[in-house]
Design an enzyme around this catalytic site. Structure first.
Site, short mmCIF file in Angstrom:
data_model
loop_
_atom_site.label_atom_id
_atom_site.label_comp_id
_atom_site.label_asym_id
_atom_site.label_seq_id
_atom_site.Cartn_x
_atom_site.Cartn_y
_atom_site.Cartn_z
CG ASN A 156 51.81 25.38 -77.66
OD1 ASN A 156 51.16 25.59 -76.63
ND2 ASN A 156 53.13 25.57 -77.72
CD1 TRP A 157 45.26 25.89 -78.15
CD2 TRP A 157 43.82 26.53 -76.56
NE1 TRP A 157 44.04 25.35 -78.44
CE2 TRP A 157 43.14 25.71 -77.49
CE3 TRP A 157 43.11 27.04 -75.47
CZ2 TRP A 157 41.78 25.41 -77.37
CZ3 TRP A 157 41.76 26.74 -75.34
CH2 TRP A 157 41.11 25.94 -76.27
CE LYS A 158 53.65 29.14 -78.80
NZ LYS A 158 54.70 29.89 -79.48
CG HIS A 167 57.48 25.35 -76.74
ND1 HIS A 167 57.94 26.65 -76.81
CD2 HIS A 167 56.68 25.17 -77.82
CE1 HIS A 167 57.42 27.23 -77.89
NE2 HIS A 167 56.65 26.36 -78.51
CD GLU A 172 56.95 30.08 -76.60
OE1 GLU A 172 56.00 29.56 -75.98
OE2 GLU A 172 56.85 30.49 -77.79
CD GLU A 219 57.40 24.54 -82.13
OE1 GLU A 219 56.33 24.81 -82.67
OE2 GLU A 219 57.66 24.83 -80.94
N GLY A 254 56.55 32.74 -83.66
CA GLY A 254 55.90 34.00 -83.34
C GLY A 254 56.47 35.20 -84.08
CB SER A 261 55.62 31.88 -88.45
OG SER A 261 56.10 32.74 -87.43
N GLY A 305 51.07 27.62 -83.23
CA GLY A 305 50.89 28.51 -82.08
C GLY A 305 49.79 29.52 -82.39
#
Ligand code: 13P
Length: 259
Positions: free
Chosen positions: A9-11, A96, A98, A168, A174, A214, A235
């Site tokens: 997942n490149w975000k 997600h 986020e 997650e 992160g 992570s 990520g």
């Protein structure tokens, strides 16, 4: 255990041209993915350019980071299932944390997005996970199961079969503080149990449950060796081709070791 699935997942990272360069480098490092499924999920703006440089042997497939549930219309800023299909996306991340945290998205909308993905034969990857406060209050299972059943509400067993779950924990995303493989294993087993009781055992055994938060080349091994962990949603480490290539290699060799 079936084939493992590794998703990058490149975000909100990499322009279209940077994305091309990343995938070229990854393809140089990862020449075969016979025993593992690998999904690259760049931002919408890089999907077309990444698709142009994807190896033609299917080593990697494309995924998107989100979608809207309507197919077209006056929904400024949104992207639909047919648009993603047209770019050869096979997977789409839904729910997600986020999205929950920064954009106010909720389970009801995620449920519609999962439905839209399935309608267009995109495989949804539903993300679920508790916050640090919820974790510390012992609410992990309750939160995860609420999000699971909310996101998958009214799906048929057949539709669950085409869906992937990603656990997650928000506190692990992160932060450099990954869950332990034992923690992930316990939550994954709970998720599988609830899928089994809500749908059926065969579907529950077949559905892939990924761990995310992570994950690095240094810690991926124990996760991938766990019985209920069928892969990883990566990520930060997927933006570094060397690291991502190592994670893919670990998933491949673990699969062979277990088959
Ligand atoms: P990190 O691997 O950067 O912790 O991100 C995990 C994640 O959110 C993947 O969807």
């Amino acid at each position: 255990m079936g084939r493992r699935l590794i998703v990058g997942n490149w975000k909100m990272n990499k322009t279209a041209s940077q994305g091309e360069a990343l995938v070229r480098e990854l393809a140089r490092l990862v020449t075969r993915t016979d025993s593992v499924d690998v999904v690259l999920a760049p931002p919408f703006t890089a999907l077309a350019s990444v698709r142009r440089v994807l190896p033609t042997d299917g080593r990697f497939v494309l995924g998107a980071q989100d979608l809207y549930w309507e197919d077209q219309g006056a929904f400024t800023g949104e992207v639909s299932g047919p648009m993603l299909l047209d770019l050869d996306c096979r997977y789409v991340i839904v729910g997600h944390s986020e999205r929950r945290q920064y954009f106010g998205d909720r389970d009801e909308g995620f449920n519609k997005k999962v439905g839209a993905a399935l309608r267009h034969r995109l495989s949804p990857i539903l993300c679920i996970g508790e916050t640090l406060a919820q974790h510390e209050s012992g609410l992990t299972n309750e939160i995860v199961i609420t999000q699971l059943l909310g996101g998958l509400a009214s799906l048929t067993a057949e539709e669950i079969r085409a869906t992937t779950i990603a656990y997650e924990p928000v506190w692990a995303i992160g932060t450099g503080r990954a869950a332990t493989a034992l923690q992930a294993e316990a939550v994954h087993a709970t998720i599988r149990h609830h899928i089994s009781t809500t749908w059926d055992a065969e579907v529950a055994n077949g559905v892939r449950i990924l761990y995310g938060g992570s994950v690095t080349a240094a810690n991926a091994g124990p996760f991938l060796a766990s019985q209920h962990v069928d892969g990883a949603l990566v990520g930060g480490a997927c933006l570094d081709p060397q690291s991502f290539a190592k994670i893919i290699a670990l998933a491949s060799s673990e699969t062979q070791g277990f088959s």
